[in-house]
Design a protein around this motif. Structure first.
Motif, PDB file in Angstrom:
ATOM      1  N   LYS A  97      24.377 -12.188  -5.727  1.00  0.00           N
ATOM      2  CA  LYS A  97      24.538 -13.646  -5.566  1.00  0.00           C
ATOM      3  C   LYS A  97      24.829 -14.269  -6.930  1.00  0.00           C
ATOM      4  O   LYS A  97      25.693 -15.127  -7.064  1.00  0.00           O
ATOM      5  CB  LYS A  97      23.268 -14.288  -5.001  1.00  0.00           C
ATOM      6  N   HIS A 137      17.935 -15.002  -5.035  1.00  0.00           N
ATOM      7  CA  HIS A 137      18.523 -16.280  -5.470  1.00  0.00           C
ATOM      8  C   HIS A 137      17.891 -16.826  -6.753  1.00  0.00           C
ATOM      9  O   HIS A 137      18.137 -17.976  -7.122  1.00  0.00           O
ATOM     10  CB  HIS A 137      18.388 -17.317  -4.344  1.00  0.00           C
ATOM     11  N   ASP A 169      11.592 -11.398  -2.024  1.00  0.00           N
ATOM     12  CA  ASP A 169      13.046 -11.394  -2.129  1.00  0.00           C
ATOM     13  C   ASP A 169      13.443 -12.509  -3.094  1.00  0.00           C
ATOM     14  O   ASP A 169      13.409 -13.684  -2.744  1.00  0.00           O
ATOM     15  CB  ASP A 169      13.635 -11.611  -0.729  1.00  0.00           C
ATOM     16  N   VAL A 199      19.558  -5.856  -0.905  1.00  0.00           N
ATOM     17  CA  VAL A 199      18.219  -6.407  -0.729  1.00  0.00           C
ATOM     18  C   VAL A 199      17.753  -6.300   0.724  1.00  0.00           C
ATOM     19  O   VAL A 199      16.564  -6.112   0.996  1.00  0.00           O
ATOM     20  CB  VAL A 199      18.170  -7.858  -1.269  1.00  0.00           C
ATOM     21  N   ASN A 227      15.800 -19.305   1.019  1.00  0.00           N
ATOM     22  CA  ASN A 227      17.045 -19.513   1.761  1.00  0.00           C
ATOM     23  C   ASN A 227      16.670 -19.655   3.227  1.00  0.00           C
ATOM     24  O   ASN A 227      16.060 -18.732   3.769  1.00  0.00           O
ATOM     25  CB  ASN A 227      17.971 -18.296   1.567  1.00  0.00           C
ATOM     26  N   ALA A 255      25.146 -13.308   6.047  1.00  0.00           N
ATOM     27  CA  ALA A 255      24.458 -12.940   4.807  1.00  0.00           C
ATOM     28  C   ALA A 255      24.049 -14.179   4.054  1.00  0.00           C
ATOM     29  O   ALA A 255      24.811 -14.869   3.530  1.00  0.00           O
ATOM     30  CB  ALA A 255      25.341 -12.073   3.935  1.00  0.00           C
TER      31      ALA A 255
HETATM   32  C1  LIG Z   1      17.439 -14.273   0.877  1.00  0.00           C
HETATM   33  C2  LIG Z   1      18.517 -13.230   0.947  1.00  0.00           C
HETATM   34  N1  LIG Z   1      18.185 -11.934   0.883  1.00  0.00           N
HETATM   35  C3  LIG Z   1      19.127 -10.963   0.945  1.00  0.00           C
HETATM   36  C4  LIG Z   1      20.459 -11.273   1.094  1.00  0.00           C
HETATM   37  C5  LIG Z   1      21.474 -10.181   1.197  1.00  0.00           C
HETATM   38  O1  LIG Z   1      21.263  -9.216   0.241  1.00  0.00           O
HETATM   39  P1  LIG Z   1      22.133  -7.878   0.200  1.00  0.00           P
HETATM   40  O2  LIG Z   1      23.550  -8.260   0.390  1.00  0.00           O
HETATM   41  O3  LIG Z   1      21.836  -7.348  -1.175  1.00  0.00           O
HETATM   42  O4  LIG Z   1      21.603  -6.984   1.260  1.00  0.00           O
HETATM   43  C6  LIG Z   1      20.838 -12.621   1.175  1.00  0.00           C
HETATM   44  C7  LIG Z   1      22.251 -12.980   1.380  1.00  0.00           C
HETATM   45  O5  LIG Z   1      22.585 -14.101   1.638  1.00  0.00           O
HETATM   46  C8  LIG Z   1      19.840 -13.611   1.097  1.00  0.00           C
HETATM   47  O6  LIG Z   1      20.158 -14.907   1.161  1.00  0.00           O
END
Ligand SMILES: Cc1ncc(COP(=O)(O)O)c(C=O)c1O
Length: 401
Positions: free
Chosen positions: A233, A203, A200, A95, A172, A401
């Motif tokens: 996640k 979650h 995004d 992401v 988050n 992360a």
């Molecule tokens: C809001 C949010 N977006 C993206 C990520 C990470 O995504 P990825 O590991 O797929 O790049 C996290 C990881 O904690 C997150 O909390």
């Protein structure tokens, strides 16, 4: 015994969370309650699917099978009543990659992009790291809950002409599940000011209370939104690096696809992701029940032992955002205390885009016994505050992360 209380070997040589912790936080014997993955074994159907794929014995160049996209679309329909055509989905390794690609695809160097802090740090890097201007629309706190500040947002859209908003839904670290009325107001502003939304929603499956609504499912929003989801996640598969964008609008989809560029899927990730979306629901529901228990345990525990801490009980995610400013420590002092005295690794406020000073984020997705140990270490150390010394808390920002 609850399956999530089962002890599993966590100190794998390649585990960032468990084996990287002492190095990254510059401490010893640290209990890791930081980076957002869970200390739980992945769902059995995922493990079986990956084993079957391994047993096939060939790791050829791999295609993304239509069945994978059908499984993702089926999940979105089942869980959110959101009908998405499999052909509207794009695959990406993560992401964060999708956030960066959306900034590249939908803005030009020098353009303004809005984020809503305190928010996951890579939101900021995706903007400033690519020569765009970061516009902050901080959340505000009303009756102990983070809310969007629409007046501030409108003023900033008018002032900066920003044409892209990076939305975090659920949020988050604020733990909010945005309500329909909030999303409708946000949608109305985005429509009025011609703003594209990169939402995004990584979650969105970790809902503890309330109902997640994909902003793209609101009237008039599919044509201006790209949505990012992932099994990482949800089913604790972060290391498999699989994520998806939902882009119903063809122009947005083509733009995002081009910005993502060449990407090559991994056969084990495909097998795991498809099994998760098809057969992981029972595991997820059981996991959510366990996490709800951990959230109330942590909230009660901290209320009793650290009455001056302000705890934001999450509506989603397994991450607990705690404001410790009442203890009067600088960010450095707080970091030193937690690493050196408490011997815990939590995410420091500095790992988020502004508004994080004096706050910490505790990862609750671990065995209850472990969580209790971590919280008791924090409570004991804060009970005998001795400010001063070097920071440790933000030492792991790079790998956060
Ligand atoms: C809001 C949010 N977006 C993206 C990520 C990470 O995504 P990825 O590991 O797929 O790049 C996290 C990881 O904690 C997150 O909390």
């Amino acid at each position: 015994m609850n399956r999530f209380d089962k002890k599993v070997e966590l100190r794998l040589p390649d585990s960032l969370k468990w084996s990287g912790v002492n190095r990254l936080f510059k401490g010893e014997d640290l209990l890791p309650l930081w980076v957002a993955d869970m200390d739980f074994e992945a769902p059995a159907p995922v493990l079986e699917a990956i084993r079957r794929r391994v047993d096939a014995g060939l790791f050829t160049y791999t295609e993304l099978p239509p069945s994978l996209f059908e499984a993702v679309a089926g999940w979105l329909d089942r869980r959110f009543n959101w009908p998405v055509a499999p052909s509207d989905l794009l695959f990406a390794s993560g992401v964060v990659t999708l956030l960066k690609a959306s900034v590249l695809a939908f803005t030009q160097p020098g353009d303004s992009v809005v984020v809503q802090p305190p928010v996951y740090g890579p939101f900021g890097d995706a903007v400033t790291g690519q020569g765009r201007e970061l516009v902050l629309n901080p959340l505000k706190i009303e009756q102990g809950k983070y809310k969007m500040d629409f007046d501030d947002l409108e003023a900033k859209l008018r002032l900066t002409g920003a044409k892209l908003l990076l939305l975090c839904s659920p949020h988050n670290p604020a733990g909010r599940v945005w309500e329909e009325a909030e999303l409708n107001r946000l949608a109305a502003l985005c429509q009025a000011y011609g703003v594209t939304v990169a939402s995004d929603e990584i979650h969105s499956d970790l809902i503890l209370s309330g109902q997640h609504i994909p902003i793209a499912s609101l009237p008039g929003m599919a044509e201006r939104t790209v949505t990012f989801i992932a099994p990482s996640k949800t089913f604790n598969l972060a290391g498999l690096h699989t994520s998806f964008a939902v882009a119903t609008d063809e122009t947005l989809r083509i733009g995002l696809d081009q910005a993502l560029g060449y990407r090559s899927p991994n056969p084990l990730s495909i097998a795991g992701a498809e099994a998760a979306y098809r057969e992981g629901e029972e595991w997820l529901e059981a996991c959510l029940a366990y996490l709800r228990g951990n959230v109330s345990f942590a909230a009660d525990y901290l209320a009793e032992l650290l009455p001056d801490a302000v705890v934001y009980v999450p509506e989603a995610t397994y991450l607990l955002w705690v404001d410790l400013r009442a203890y009067g420590l600088s960010q450095e002092e707080l970091g030193r205390l937690l690493v050196q005295e408490a011997r815990v690794a939590v995410s420091g406020g500095g790992a988020f885009v502004s508004e994080g000073e004096g706050r910490i984020r505790i990862n609750l997705a671990t065995r209850r016994e472990n969580l209790e140990e971590g919280l008791s270490r924090i409570a004991r150390a804060l009970g005998s505050v001795q400010p001063g010394g070097e920071a440790g808390i933000d030492g792991a920002e790079a790998g956060e992360a």
